[in-house]
Design an enzyme around this catalytic site. Structure first.
Site, PDB file in Angstrom:
ATOM      1  N   ASP B  34       0.821  -1.208   0.000  1.00 29.36           N
ATOM      2  CA  ASP B  34       0.000   0.000   0.000  1.00 29.36           C
ATOM      3  C   ASP B  34       0.857   1.261   0.000  1.00 29.36           C
ATOM      4  O   ASP B  34       0.496   2.265  -0.604  1.00 29.36           O
ATOM      5  CB  ASP B  34      -0.927   0.007   1.221  1.00 29.36           C
ATOM      6  CG  ASP B  34      -2.152  -0.888   1.011  1.00 29.36           C
ATOM      7  OD1 ASP B  34      -2.329  -1.411  -0.112  1.00 29.36           O
ATOM      8  OD2 ASP B  34      -2.921  -1.051   1.970  1.00 29.36           O
ATOM      9  N   ASP B 109      -4.786   9.980   4.252  1.00 27.00           N
ATOM     10  CA  ASP B 109      -5.049  10.868   5.376  1.00 27.00           C
ATOM     11  C   ASP B 109      -3.972  11.912   5.576  1.00 27.00           C
ATOM     12  O   ASP B 109      -2.880  11.816   5.034  1.00 27.00           O
ATOM     13  CB  ASP B 109      -5.213  10.062   6.665  1.00 27.00           C
ATOM     14  CG  ASP B 109      -4.097   9.058   6.861  1.00 27.00           C
ATOM     15  OD1 ASP B 109      -2.947   9.351   6.470  1.00 27.00           O
ATOM     16  OD2 ASP B 109      -4.353   7.978   7.398  1.00 27.00           O
ATOM     17  N   GLN B 208       3.777   9.515   4.643  1.00 31.56           N
ATOM     18  CA  GLN B 208       4.998   9.509   3.841  1.00 31.56           C
ATOM     19  C   GLN B 208       5.703  10.856   3.756  1.00 31.56           C
ATOM     20  O   GLN B 208       6.919  10.917   3.791  1.00 31.56           O
ATOM     21  CB  GLN B 208       4.665   8.999   2.428  1.00 31.56           C
ATOM     22  CG  GLN B 208       4.179   7.559   2.468  1.00 31.56           C
ATOM     23  CD  GLN B 208       3.957   6.973   1.096  1.00 31.56           C
ATOM     24  OE1 GLN B 208       3.686   7.692   0.162  1.00 31.56           O
ATOM     25  NE2 GLN B 208       4.052   5.665   0.998  1.00 31.56           N
TER      26      GLN B 208
END
Lengths: 251, 251, 251, 251
Positions: B34, B109, B208
């Protein structure tokens, strides 16, 4: 920072917190908030010295004595009519490379948590040697009953009455559905093993003392031999404090 | 780190992620988990290029195509029989000193969270300019429906079906009882203002990209103009993925 | 019981609630609490008649107009300056023996729940024909955004903004860990099938109309064609009501 | 209904459950599920007779002995090598019109709950005479540690280790945000007063015995003088049972 320090009356020098117990005071007065009292409590954990938690601002969970009741509380203590609210401490031992590394006494909680930009850690929890669960999460909290109204509350934990002889284990933002807060007897041993340690994972004691954790570290939480004696004018009413601090029970 | 990168067939050099869209591919194949797909999704957010999320390991929430279905999926796409699962993106704008600082598109998010050893921050939340609440917490998550099975889930948020036009706001370990996850329409604007910023508070996008926040920063979350097109062989079944990844519904 | 009834000015007889719409009023004034308004809302669901929800006691989630603002609100309505807050209704259809049995429009929620001394029921939930989960529980709530501050809140559901086009499904005391509230788009169809029906299991609409359920019954919840128009002097502020009724956001 | 009954070997008549202890058996074998064992446990609560909980179907929380281990377990008991897992009981006293009405011993829980179509009740909770909170809810559960994996779990309660000397109080669908499960010491007294009693509100003991409640009734929960001795071949592992029954800890 939130130092509970005294002044040596002969030298007029502030005293380092770890040296405080050497002065063997009959009574410790903590002026500040819950943070100040947590700090004082750990400093005097190995003594029997009672502590008066005076709140200079708003009512605290631990500092219930308003400043205008301070002298009345001290008088009551001198006359033997004050209330001693004994709170159990938890002892956390960090084992590194299979060996004892350090121990702490905690009045509220021991938190193992990752940094803000790190991925989740992986933790394995054991209770008296038996596997509880292994999971990915932001962290894990092991709390005393006293600490159940502190950080554990935000992580969804239950309220434990202060007199209960127990610890409660709560995961912080676990990425699984199949876990719940677990309340264990006071004589149990909880082990939190750090299986995957992201960048900047810390063990924090009462939100005040911290040490960075390494892969393979294990933290053992047990009932401490010591306890804290909070001195008050009147018996404690946990739900009164909850009502005042957290709108407990209000609509 | 979890870079989705291509090799330039003429120079045989890996291509920087931000340069990827310049090559105007017809299809992007994300090989990994993911995390890899989140990274590719943001890189191609401003294009209409579909993405095949191939999982090299276990089934992911976003990477539902097993590696042995890759060619079948590409063939289906060429024949026009593949399924395009369009996921809305959220746009987060950081306003600093009252001025636009930067924007990001997020598929999952936007997280505002403190560091491991910091005290709690204080946040004020507004919805379309109206006060939602102000509180102390470890942080705040604003999530798309796609992100409701990611970090939001650990913070106690609900599951939102991917097609829902909405965002969900969830507090991380708030130190109050009187808050709940809030689901708002897709055309609403959520503002998270950072009132008290502890040491090392970060804004993180899809887990990230991160930027350290300063006192007075405000983050505005709105529906993005862009979306991500996930290509699949068959229609998506969220609950099948939940059953596989999170034991959803099992006893 | 919480009857919203009018008096026929010619016969001076109270009018049965189901006959109310025949009189084709231009405006309905609901005097009472949320229960009275729920009752009036369902009675006038198939009309376009606006409703003024006047609270005779304390502020309600639906009855936000205090009695001393009634005339001002009516004047504003006559001058076209009042606010119409349109709330979507949900349509619940009970299918028995594979055939249509009855439908209801609900402003808040549809609850399927067992009696006080019964064992748990078993329910299978489908969303647009796809299996969500099957589980044992005390019951299931399907709620509109408007109803998210009512019964759903007690069962741990999120807050949905009233304008959101969605429904939320929440289990009541499920005996499994692997379920969460699910928010679905307004055009979805939720089916709750009653697999094991304990003694005295009821379908309840807005907490007011009830029918006993039988083994094999299925309840389909969809967006209703109808809506309710709540008339107010000023725009609605959900969080103001939440602060007043549920101490929302307070410490 | 889930009767644990014996046959009188002389008369070949089934024996009424309440008469069972008169036969003074050395050992009770409960064949069935958790319901059967709960029933047997209450019947023999005032004796020291150990109980073997044999599950005829799937593993139970209380009936951990599979049928093929029954004889081995009995042999171990005769040789003194079996494990006695002592579980504390809770005593619930119903006080009506200010007078003692009846008491029950519960192994799992005491539930005060309204009927399916009734409005919410209003309850006032006191702990050792001090106000905990007053609120509207579907009901209230007071549970032993043993019962924390039963109904309490569905209402959002924590897991309590069976050896913990404690009770846990959990509200069922409370219509307020400001309450949490509360864990109290085993020597505390919880009082649940029924302030507003809707139609068909019942007190239920271990989900098996029920009495309808009246306005003004109060239920006092305390540690029972009695306990239940569950006989097993091996020591109990709560988390093994949780993993098997509730997918505990699985992703």
């Amino acid at each position: 920072e939130s130092a509970a320090y005294l002044v040596d009356m002969e030298t007029i020098e502030p005293i380092d917190r770890t040296d405080l117990p050497k002065y063997e005071p009959d009574l410790v007065i903590s002026l500040g908030g819950d943070g100040t009292l947590l700090s004082a409590a750990r400093a005097f954990a190995q003594t029997n010295t009672p502590i008066v938690g005076v709140n200079l601002g708003s009512l605290g969970f631990l500092t219930e004595v308003p400043v205008n009741e301070l002298y009345e509380t001290i008088e009551a203590w001198m006359q033997g009519s004050a209330v001693l609210d004994e709170r159990s401490l938890m002892c956390a031992e960090l084992v590194r490379d299979g060996r004892h590394f350090r121990t702490w006494d905690a009045l509220n909680d021991v938190v193992i948590a990752k940094g803000a930009i790190a991925r989740m850690g992986e933790f394995t929890i054991k209770l008296d040697g038996q596997l509880v669960a292994g999971f990915r999460a932001d962290g894990v909290i092991v709390s005393t009953p006293t600490g159940s109204t502190a950080y554990t509350l935000g992580a969804g934990g239950p309220i434990l009455m202060p007199q209960l002889d127990a610890m409660v284990l709560t995961a912080i933002c676990p990425h699984l559905l199949t876990i719940r807060p677990i309340v264990v007897p006071g004589d149990a041993e909880i082990c939190v093993a750090v299986d995957v340690v992201p960048h900047e994972t810390y063990l924090t004691v009462d939100g005040q003392e911290a040490v960075e954790l390494l892969l393979g570290d294990a933290i053992y939480c047990r009932r401490s031999k010591h306890s804290v004696k909070l001195l008050r004018l009147r018996p404690n009413g946990l739900f009164n404090v909850l009502r005042s601090k957290l709108s407990w029970g209000s609509r």
